[in-house]
Design a protein around this motif. Structure first.
Motif, PDB file in Angstrom:
ATOM      1  N   PRO A 126       0.802  -1.227   0.000  1.00 14.78           N
ATOM      2  CA  PRO A 126       0.000   0.000   0.000  1.00 14.78           C
ATOM      3  C   PRO A 126       0.833   1.273   0.000  1.00 14.78           C
ATOM      4  O   PRO A 126       0.369   2.303  -0.492  1.00 14.78           O
ATOM      5  N   GLN A 127       2.068   1.206   0.531  1.00 13.81           N
ATOM      6  CA  GLN A 127       2.881   2.419   0.581  1.00 13.81           C
ATOM      7  C   GLN A 127       3.313   2.875  -0.811  1.00 13.81           C
ATOM      8  O   GLN A 127       3.732   4.030  -0.979  1.00 13.81           O
ATOM      9  N   LYS A 151      -0.758   5.427  -4.615  1.00 13.08           N
ATOM     10  CA  LYS A 151      -1.395   6.697  -4.272  1.00 13.08           C
ATOM     11  C   LYS A 151      -2.845   6.663  -4.748  1.00 13.08           C
ATOM     12  O   LYS A 151      -3.117   6.360  -5.903  1.00 13.08           O
ATOM     13  N   ASP A 153      -5.714  13.685  -2.334  1.00 15.26           N
ATOM     14  CA  ASP A 153      -4.952  12.514  -1.906  1.00 15.26           C
ATOM     15  C   ASP A 153      -5.602  11.915  -0.659  1.00 15.26           C
ATOM     16  O   ASP A 153      -5.805  12.601   0.344  1.00 15.26           O
ATOM     17  N   GLY A 213      -4.337   9.555   1.212  1.00  9.57           N
ATOM     18  CA  GLY A 213      -3.343   9.213   2.223  1.00  9.57           C
ATOM     19  C   GLY A 213      -3.117   7.718   2.284  1.00  9.57           C
ATOM     20  O   GLY A 213      -3.562   6.959   1.409  1.00  9.57           O
ATOM     21  N   ALA A 214      -2.436   7.274   3.309  1.00  6.79           N
ATOM     22  CA  ALA A 214      -2.091   5.855   3.440  1.00  6.79           C
ATOM     23  C   ALA A 214      -3.354   5.008   3.590  1.00  6.79           C
ATOM     24  O   ALA A 214      -4.266   5.358   4.337  1.00  6.79           O
ATOM     25  N   ILE A 215      -3.397   3.896   2.853  1.00  6.70           N
ATOM     26  CA  ILE A 215      -4.536   2.979   2.962  1.00  6.70           C
ATOM     27  C   ILE A 215      -4.201   1.746   3.780  1.00  6.70           C
ATOM     28  O   ILE A 215      -5.024   0.842   3.907  1.00  6.70           O
ATOM     29  N   PRO A 221      -0.724  -0.193   6.491  1.00  6.34           N
ATOM     30  CA  PRO A 221       0.697  -0.238   6.862  1.00  6.34           C
ATOM     31  C   PRO A 221       1.561  -0.726   5.704  1.00  6.34           C
ATOM     32  O   PRO A 221       1.100  -1.488   4.842  1.00  6.34           O
ATOM     33  N   ALA A 222       2.812  -0.316   5.681  1.00  8.39           N
ATOM     34  CA  ALA A 222       3.726  -0.684   4.599  1.00  8.39           C
ATOM     35  C   ALA A 222       3.935  -2.192   4.543  1.00  8.39           C
ATOM     36  O   ALA A 222       3.964  -2.865   5.571  1.00  8.39           O
ATOM     37  N   ARG A 272     -12.014   8.454   4.675  1.00  5.19           N
ATOM     38  CA  ARG A 272     -10.702   7.905   5.016  1.00  5.19           C
ATOM     39  C   ARG A 272      -9.649   9.008   5.004  1.00  5.19           C
ATOM     40  O   ARG A 272      -8.777   9.063   5.882  1.00  5.19           O
ATOM     41  N   ASN A 281      -7.346  10.339   8.106  1.00  4.75           N
ATOM     42  CA  ASN A 281      -5.882  10.370   8.053  1.00  4.75           C
ATOM     43  C   ASN A 281      -5.319  11.760   8.307  1.00  4.75           C
ATOM     44  O   ASN A 281      -4.157  11.911   8.677  1.00  4.75           O
ATOM     45  N   THR A 308      -1.470  13.222   9.811  1.00  4.83           N
ATOM     46  CA  THR A 308      -0.442  13.728   8.887  1.00  4.83           C
ATOM     47  C   THR A 308      -0.326  15.233   8.897  1.00  4.83           C
ATOM     48  O   THR A 308       0.686  15.772   8.482  1.00  4.83           O
TER      49      THR A 308
END
Length: 285
Positions: A234-235, A238, A245, A247-249, A251-252, A269, A273, A277
């Protein structure tokens, strides 16, 4: 008689599965762009399959899956095409092996030296190992790869859209408004490619594709309504909705799934986030 000989020679010239797929496409009056739209596979990869140039594909893992998707698009038996592609991959692997001269043990002058013997042993072992790894990875991604990722999800699964429901609902109540038909865009900023899948209501991956580094893909409205998103990195993905944006969906380096693609859910979402951030710094005393 001459025409029959020419026709027979033409048939004999078509020995690769890529030729068969190309002829089926041309017979159906389809362009590469048409097949790309149907399969969600880039024209560059489709052209590589037609030329049987498998080195142009992102990995041999995907060759069989891409060929089967191409076969479905041009009404060819996908199982038969998949089996044919696997045979060609095996033939290419065998043809890449170095040839060596057989020595007669009865002729002492022609016996190989100890260094040459060990070199041949090491090269053979390396080839055998590489072939075993390739055979393991060459299973069709739309079956084995997805199944393996699903198993891994039990050990390292990020919270799905349902698990994050309370936070998303709270964010939606006070978050930004968005049009119901706002465009949802997926981008692989790079430098790596990103595998993405679209799951139906039962969690089964019905459609999938790979985004090359720098590639952008706008999710079709039908996908937004019918499917949820999954990805294993997911990292590297985009997600934007209406140009915003999300943002993160997840954990990496973790398999995430059940990500709603509906604009309202994505904005919720993004709002959830935002505090993590963009929180304002504490004033100095």
């Amino acid at each position: 008689m001459a025409d029959e000989e020419v026709a027979e020679q033409g048939e004999l010239a078509i020995t690769r599965t890529g030729d068969r797929l190309r002829l089926a496409r041309e017979a159906a009056g389809l362009s590469l762009a048409d097949v790309a739209t149907r399969t969600r596979i880039t024209q560059r990869h489709l052209q590589a399959i037609e030329k049987s140039d498998f080195t142009e594909l992102p990995g041999r893992t995907y060759v069989t899956g891409f060929a089967r998707a191409y076969a479905r698009a041009v009404d060819l038996p996908e199982a038969e095409v998949g089996a044919s592609i696997r045979r060609e991959l095996e033939e290419d692997e065998y043809g890449a092996r170095p040839l060596y001269e057989a020595y007669e043990p009865t002729d002492p002058d022609r016996l190989p030296t100890a260094r040459l013997t060990w070199t041949l042993v090491i090269v053979t072992a390396l080839l055998a190992s590489a072939y075993g790894v390739w055979r393991f990875l060459s299973v069709e991604p739309d079956e084995a790869l997805i199944a393996a990722q699903t198993r891994d999800a039990e050990a390292s699964e990020a919270p799905s859209a349902d698990a994050a429901g309370p936070a998303a609902t709270k964010a939606a109540a006070g978050g930004s408004a968005v049009a119901a038909n706002a465009p949802v865009v997926l981008t692989a900023p790079g430098p790596q490619e990103v595998w993405i899948g679209f799951d139906d209501a039962t969690g089964k991956t019905e459609n999938w594709r790979t985004l090359d580094a720098g590639e952008t893909y706008q999710v079709p409205p039908a996908y937004i309504e019918q499917f949820t998103l999954r990805t294993s990195i997911p990292q590297a993905l985009k997600v934007t909705v209406g140009g915003r944006d999300v943002g993160a969906i997840g954990p990496a380096d973790t398999l995430v799934k059940g990500i709603s693609l509906k604009p309202a859910d994505l904005v919720a979402r993004a709002d959830a986030n935002a505090p993590a951030t963009g929180a304002a710094p504490k004033p100095k005393r």
